[in-house]
Design a protein around this motif. Structure first.
Motif, PDB file in Angstrom:
ATOM      1  N   ALA A 155       0.890  -1.175   0.000  1.00 42.95           N
ATOM      2  CA  ALA A 155       0.000   0.000   0.000  1.00 42.95           C
ATOM      3  C   ALA A 155       0.925   1.222   0.000  1.00 42.95           C
ATOM      4  O   ALA A 155       1.460   1.595   1.040  1.00 42.95           O
ATOM      5  N   ILE A 156       1.137   1.764  -1.175  1.00 45.56           N
ATOM      6  CA  ILE A 156       2.126   2.826  -1.314  1.00 45.56           C
ATOM      7  C   ILE A 156       1.426   4.180  -1.392  1.00 45.56           C
ATOM      8  O   ILE A 156       0.489   4.361  -2.183  1.00 45.56           O
ATOM      9  N   ARG A 157       1.919   5.107  -0.580  1.00 44.62           N
ATOM     10  CA  ARG A 157       1.256   6.409  -0.490  1.00 44.62           C
ATOM     11  C   ARG A 157       1.390   7.199  -1.793  1.00 44.62           C
ATOM     12  O   ARG A 157       2.463   7.264  -2.390  1.00 44.62           O
ATOM     13  N   ASP A 158       0.286   7.797  -2.194  1.00 50.35           N
ATOM     14  CA  ASP A 158       0.284   8.673  -3.360  1.00 50.35           C
ATOM     15  C   ASP A 158      -0.681   9.808  -3.041  1.00 50.35           C
ATOM     16  O   ASP A 158      -1.900   9.642  -3.128  1.00 50.35           O
ATOM     17  N   GLY A 159      -0.132  10.938  -2.602  1.00 53.16           N
ATOM     18  CA  GLY A 159      -0.985  12.036  -2.121  1.00 53.16           C
ATOM     19  C   GLY A 159      -1.696  11.607  -0.854  1.00 53.16           C
ATOM     20  O   GLY A 159      -1.062  11.086   0.075  1.00 53.16           O
ATOM     21  N   ASP A 160      -3.003  11.753  -0.837  1.00 52.16           N
ATOM     22  CA  ASP A 160      -3.754  11.349   0.353  1.00 52.16           C
ATOM     23  C   ASP A 160      -4.348   9.946   0.230  1.00 52.16           C
ATOM     24  O   ASP A 160      -5.160   9.537   1.065  1.00 52.16           O
ATOM     25  N   ASP A 161      -3.944   9.260  -0.815  1.00 52.07           N
ATOM     26  CA  ASP A 161      -4.409   7.876  -0.985  1.00 52.07           C
ATOM     27  C   ASP A 161      -3.252   6.914  -0.761  1.00 52.07           C
ATOM     28  O   ASP A 161      -2.083   7.308  -0.790  1.00 52.07           O
ATOM     29  N   TYR A 162      -3.603   5.631  -0.569  1.00 55.07           N
ATOM     30  CA  TYR A 162      -2.617   4.551  -0.612  1.00 55.07           C
ATOM     31  C   TYR A 162      -3.039   3.639  -1.765  1.00 55.07           C
ATOM     32  O   TYR A 162      -4.225   3.298  -1.871  1.00 55.07           O
ATOM     33  N   VAL A 163      -2.061   3.287  -2.603  1.00 54.08           N
ATOM     34  CA  VAL A 163      -2.393   2.459  -3.763  1.00 54.08           C
ATOM     35  C   VAL A 163      -2.045   1.007  -3.407  1.00 54.08           C
ATOM     36  O   VAL A 163      -0.880   0.675  -3.166  1.00 54.08           O
ATOM     37  N   VAL A 164      -3.079   0.182  -3.356  1.00 53.77           N
ATOM     38  CA  VAL A 164      -2.907  -1.191  -2.861  1.00 53.77           C
ATOM     39  C   VAL A 164      -2.812  -2.167  -4.032  1.00 53.77           C
ATOM     40  O   VAL A 164      -3.629  -2.137  -4.952  1.00 53.77           O
ATOM     41  N   ASN A 165      -1.777  -3.032  -3.972  1.00 51.35           N
ATOM     42  CA  ASN A 165      -1.594  -4.099  -4.957  1.00 51.35           C
ATOM     43  C   ASN A 165      -1.241  -5.392  -4.236  1.00 51.35           C
ATOM     44  O   ASN A 165      -0.422  -5.379  -3.309  1.00 51.35           O
ATOM     45  N   GLY A 166      -1.840  -6.473  -4.683  1.00 50.19           N
ATOM     46  CA  GLY A 166      -1.539  -7.768  -4.056  1.00 50.19           C
ATOM     47  C   GLY A 166      -2.809  -8.593  -3.956  1.00 50.19           C
ATOM     48  O   GLY A 166      -3.802  -8.313  -4.633  1.00 50.19           O
ATOM     49  N   SER A 167      -2.771  -9.621  -3.108  1.00 51.98           N
ATOM     50  CA  SER A 167      -3.980 -10.433  -2.941  1.00 51.98           C
ATOM     51  C   SER A 167      -4.052 -11.051  -1.546  1.00 51.98           C
ATOM     52  O   SER A 167      -3.023 -11.218  -0.878  1.00 51.98           O
ATOM     53  N   LYS A 168      -5.251 -11.360  -1.136  1.00 54.64           N
ATOM     54  CA  LYS A 168      -5.520 -11.991   0.170  1.00 54.64           C
ATOM     55  C   LYS A 168      -6.391 -13.225  -0.073  1.00 54.64           C
ATOM     56  O   LYS A 168      -7.287 -13.189  -0.919  1.00 54.64           O
ATOM     57  N   ILE A 169      -6.132 -14.260   0.700  1.00 57.58           N
ATOM     58  CA  ILE A 169      -6.826 -15.527   0.407  1.00 57.58           C
ATOM     59  C   ILE A 169      -7.446 -16.145   1.669  1.00 57.58           C
ATOM     60  O   ILE A 169      -7.038 -15.794   2.784  1.00 57.58           O
ATOM     61  N   TRP A 170      -8.416 -17.016   1.456  1.00 57.26           N
ATOM     62  CA  TRP A 170      -9.170 -17.759   2.486  1.00 57.26           C
ATOM     63  C   TRP A 170     -10.163 -16.868   3.222  1.00 57.26           C
ATOM     64  O   TRP A 170     -10.531 -17.167   4.347  1.00 57.26           O
ATOM     65  N   LEU A 171     -10.561 -15.758   2.625  1.00 53.62           N
ATOM     66  CA  LEU A 171     -11.434 -14.829   3.342  1.00 53.62           C
ATOM     67  C   LEU A 171     -12.886 -15.275   3.286  1.00 53.62           C
ATOM     68  O   LEU A 171     -13.297 -15.920   2.328  1.00 53.62           O
ATOM     69  N   GLY A 172     -13.618 -14.831   4.278  1.00 52.56           N
ATOM     70  CA  GLY A 172     -15.063 -15.002   4.235  1.00 52.56           C
ATOM     71  C   GLY A 172     -15.538 -16.146   5.091  1.00 52.56           C
ATOM     72  O   GLY A 172     -14.770 -16.807   5.777  1.00 52.56           O
ATOM     73  N   SER A 173     -16.827 -16.343   5.055  1.00 50.08           N
ATOM     74  CA  SER A 173     -17.428 -17.396   5.844  1.00 50.08           C
ATOM     75  C   SER A 173     -18.714 -17.777   5.153  1.00 50.08           C
ATOM     76  O   SER A 173     -19.039 -17.250   4.089  1.00 50.08           O
ATOM     77  N   GLN A 174     -19.445 -18.680   5.804  1.00 53.12           N
ATOM     78  CA  GLN A 174     -20.723 -19.029   5.192  1.00 53.12           C
ATOM     79  C   GLN A 174     -21.703 -17.855   5.285  1.00 53.12           C
ATOM     80  O   GLN A 174     -22.681 -17.820   4.577  1.00 53.12           O
ATOM     81  N   TYR A 175     -21.440 -16.957   6.220  1.00 55.70           N
ATOM     82  CA  TYR A 175     -22.282 -15.749   6.289  1.00 55.70           C
ATOM     83  C   TYR A 175     -21.659 -14.809   5.279  1.00 55.70           C
ATOM     84  O   TYR A 175     -20.826 -13.986   5.588  1.00 55.70           O
ATOM     85  N   ASP A 176     -22.121 -14.938   4.066  1.00 58.93           N
ATOM     86  CA  ASP A 176     -21.265 -14.707   2.943  1.00 58.93           C
ATOM     87  C   ASP A 176     -21.312 -13.318   2.328  1.00 58.93           C
ATOM     88  O   ASP A 176     -21.600 -13.194   1.159  1.00 58.93           O
ATOM     89  N   ASN A 177     -21.124 -12.314   3.055  1.00 60.73           N
ATOM     90  CA  ASN A 177     -20.874 -11.024   2.439  1.00 60.73           C
ATOM     91  C   ASN A 177     -20.151 -10.151   3.448  1.00 60.73           C
ATOM     92  O   ASN A 177     -20.093 -10.461   4.628  1.00 60.73           O
ATOM     93  N   ALA A 178     -19.550  -9.094   2.958  1.00 54.59           N
ATOM     94  CA  ALA A 178     -18.824  -8.205   3.873  1.00 54.59           C
ATOM     95  C   ALA A 178     -18.930  -6.789   3.350  1.00 54.59           C
ATOM     96  O   ALA A 178     -19.129  -6.563   2.152  1.00 54.59           O
ATOM     97  N   ASP A 179     -18.820  -5.854   4.261  1.00 59.52           N
ATOM     98  CA  ASP A 179     -18.823  -4.453   3.866  1.00 59.52           C
ATOM     99  C   ASP A 179     -17.388  -3.937   3.724  1.00 59.52           C
ATOM    100  O   ASP A 179     -17.122  -3.040   2.944  1.00 59.52           O
ATOM    101  N   TYR A 180     -16.503  -4.512   4.528  1.00 56.03           N
ATOM    102  CA  TYR A 180     -15.098  -4.080   4.524  1.00 56.03           C
ATOM    103  C   TYR A 180     -14.191  -5.299   4.643  1.00 56.03           C
ATOM    104  O   TYR A 180     -14.611  -6.359   5.088  1.00 56.03           O
ATOM    105  N   ILE A 181     -12.914  -5.085   4.291  1.00 57.99           N
ATOM    106  CA  ILE A 181     -11.882  -6.084   4.599  1.00 57.99           C
ATOM    107  C   ILE A 181     -10.802  -5.354   5.376  1.00 57.99           C
ATOM    108  O   ILE A 181     -10.362  -4.272   4.945  1.00 57.99           O
ATOM    109  N   PHE A 182     -10.405  -5.888   6.533  1.00 61.77           N
ATOM    110  CA  PHE A 182      -9.270  -5.234   7.208  1.00 61.77           C
ATOM    111  C   PHE A 182      -7.986  -5.890   6.728  1.00 61.77           C
ATOM    112  O   PHE A 182      -7.755  -7.075   6.905  1.00 61.77           O
ATOM    113  N   VAL A 183      -7.204  -5.049   6.040  1.00 61.65           N
ATOM    114  CA  VAL A 183      -6.097  -5.528   5.227  1.00 61.65           C
ATOM    115  C   VAL A 183      -4.759  -5.115   5.835  1.00 61.65           C
ATOM    116  O   VAL A 183      -4.562  -3.953   6.192  1.00 61.65           O
TER     117      VAL A 183
END
Ligand SMILES: Cc1cc2nc3c(=O)[nH]c(=O)nc-3n(C[C@H](O)[C@H](O)[C@H](O)COP(=O)(O)OP(=O)(O)OC[C@H]3O[C@@H](n4cnc5c(N)ncnc54)[C@H](O)[C@@H]3O)c2cc1C
Length: 409
Positions: A155-183
């Motif tokens: 997550a590399i800073r660019d002005g007031d944003d961070y530009v995120v590149n990459g991937s995360k795996i095994w997320l979620g559950s049977q209660y199957d939706n999310a509003d956010y991911i804490f990364v």
């Protein structure tokens, strides 16, 4: 040593109030099974779970000890234990309805409280603790699990944003939706390990986020998710603690083991095991060769073995809560021991015993054959699928060994 709870007259009064409220607001008799098909978003059961969480959250009973200004209940730990123990006894509690320790609350909540700005605590904490939003945990990557400090997502800073590149795996559950991911992501690739990481609460709808299903045994019908981040611009308002904490993420991630988190209790494992209750009743009622299964000496022995392991689990869980409630050392070998025994000893013995006692019916999920709405078949997934969830047996063992040898992190 006695880890059991003993109500004072004031706590007994609170217990009665909690019971009455639960009876009125979240009915006892709701029939619910562990079958993931039954709890997909949009289904009656899924909506029941979400609504029950919202109701508990509105009372402040999802995070009972947390400050009221951030959506918690503001209760003392012993008052919270009364609330939690009543919630944990309800059949629907198996679905994490009242469980503080689902990842949204149990992992991310304390991190937010610890390192979030005042604005973030109010903006994200309140809906989280009130059960209104769900956040998935985005730590693991295809090449990084136990060693969370080795994440490659940047997550590399660019002005007031961070530009995120990459991937995360095994997320979620049977209660199957999310509003956010804490990364968890590397914000300063040149900084030393553990001083190069930030913690973000990323809204799932940002451009550049995509996902594919990953088959998983635990959520056998729905699987988990592999989430990809491609030049995702995440405004600084979602970096926990703001720019000045851009490389302090490890402090929040390791808060559990540094003892800096607020006292937490989790009474979900201190109540009777629902599957064992079912099997005991089944063996009393079902006859084989003219006598109840429960009179057969092999069946009795198998049931007693499971009962002993379950009681040990309960005592470990009671000890955890007693430590939290009395403000004693929260995390030494105890959490790893509790976790290891529950996952690696009890779950395996339980599945084996149920196979021996119940025969092929223990392996059936089809409604006409399944026992206890498919819960007995589902029991077999638990030791295998949970082996790596959270931590692995080896890591639990290593944590215990480190404690025993007095070796730090
Ligand atoms: C059902 C399920 C749900 C999950 N949900 C999520 C989720 O929501 N979000 C998320 O981020 N992740 C999630 N995970 C991932 C989980 O956190 C990782 O699987 C776990 O941390 C182990 O990482 P790994 O699988 O990469 O194995 P590795 O860490 O690569 O381990 C491989 C093997 O090496 C051993 N090992 C590793 N380190 C040590 C050591 N120091 N000493 C001794 N042995 C060691 C391990 O015990 C294991 O046997 C989930 C996993 C499962 C199974």
């Amino acid at each position: 040593m006695d880890f059991e709870f003993h109500d004072t007259p004031k706590l007994a009064k609170l217990r009665n109030e909690v019971r009455a409220w639960l009876d009125l607001n979240i009915p006892m008799d709701f029939e619910i099974s562990d079958n993931p098909h039954d709890v997909l978003p949009g289904s009656t059961k899924y909506e029941f779970i979400r609504e029950a969480r919202r109701k508990l959250g509105a009372k402040g009973w999802l995070a009972s000890t947390w400050p009221k200004e951030y959506g918690g209940g503001g209760l003392s730990v012993d008052e919270a234990a009364v609330v939690d123990s009543e919630v944990a006894q309800r059949p629907w509690s198996r679905f994490g309805v009242g469980d503080f320790f689902v990842s949204s609350l149990g992992f991310f909540g304390p991190q937010l409280l610890m390192m979030g700005t005042e604005e973030q605590k109010k903006r994200f904490g309140t809906p989280l603790l009130r059960g209104e939003i769900i956040a998935w945990q985005g730590y693991s990557e295809p090449d990084c699990g136990s060693d969370a400090a080795s994440v490659k997502t940047t997550a590399i800073r660019d002005g007031d944003d961070y530009v995120v590149n990459g991937s995360k795996i095994w997320l979620g559950s049977q209660y199957d939706n999310a509003d956010y991911i804490f990364v968890v992501a590397v914000t300063d690739p040149k900084a030393p390990r553990r001083r190069n990481i930030g913690l973000f609460l990323v809204p799932v709808g940002l451009p550049g986020i995509s996902k594919v299903r990953v088959p998983m045994m635990r959520n056998c019908h729905t699987g988990g998710w592999h989430i990809f981040f491609e030049n995702v611009r995440v405004p600084v308002e979602y970096l926990i603690g703001g720019h000045e904490n851009a490389t302090n993420g490890w402090r929040a991630i390791s808060a559990g083991s540094s003892g800096t988190m607020p006292p937490q209790i989790n009474l979900g494992f201190t109540v009777r095991d629902h599957n064992q209750e079912f099997v005991l009743a089944y063996c009393r009622e079902t006859k084989h060769d003219g006598q109840p299964l429960s009179q057969d000496s092999d069946v009795r022995e198998a049931l007693v073995e499971v009962e002993i392991q379950l009681e040990l689990n309960r005592l470990f869980a009671m000890r955890q809560n007693w430590l939290a409630m009395t403000g004693k050392r929260l995390v030494g070998y105890e959490a790893a021991q509790t976790h290891l025994h529950r996952k690696d000893v009890t779950a395996i013995e339980q599945s084996d015993a149920y196979n021996d006692i119940l025969g092929p019916a223990a392996l059936m999920k089809e409604p006409e054959w399944a026992l206890f709405e498919g819960n007995i078949e589902y029991q077999h997934f638990i030791p295998v699928a949970h082996a790596a969830a959270g931590t692995t047996a080896e890591v639990d063992s290593m944590l215990m060994a480190r404690w025993a040898c007095r070796i730090g992190d």
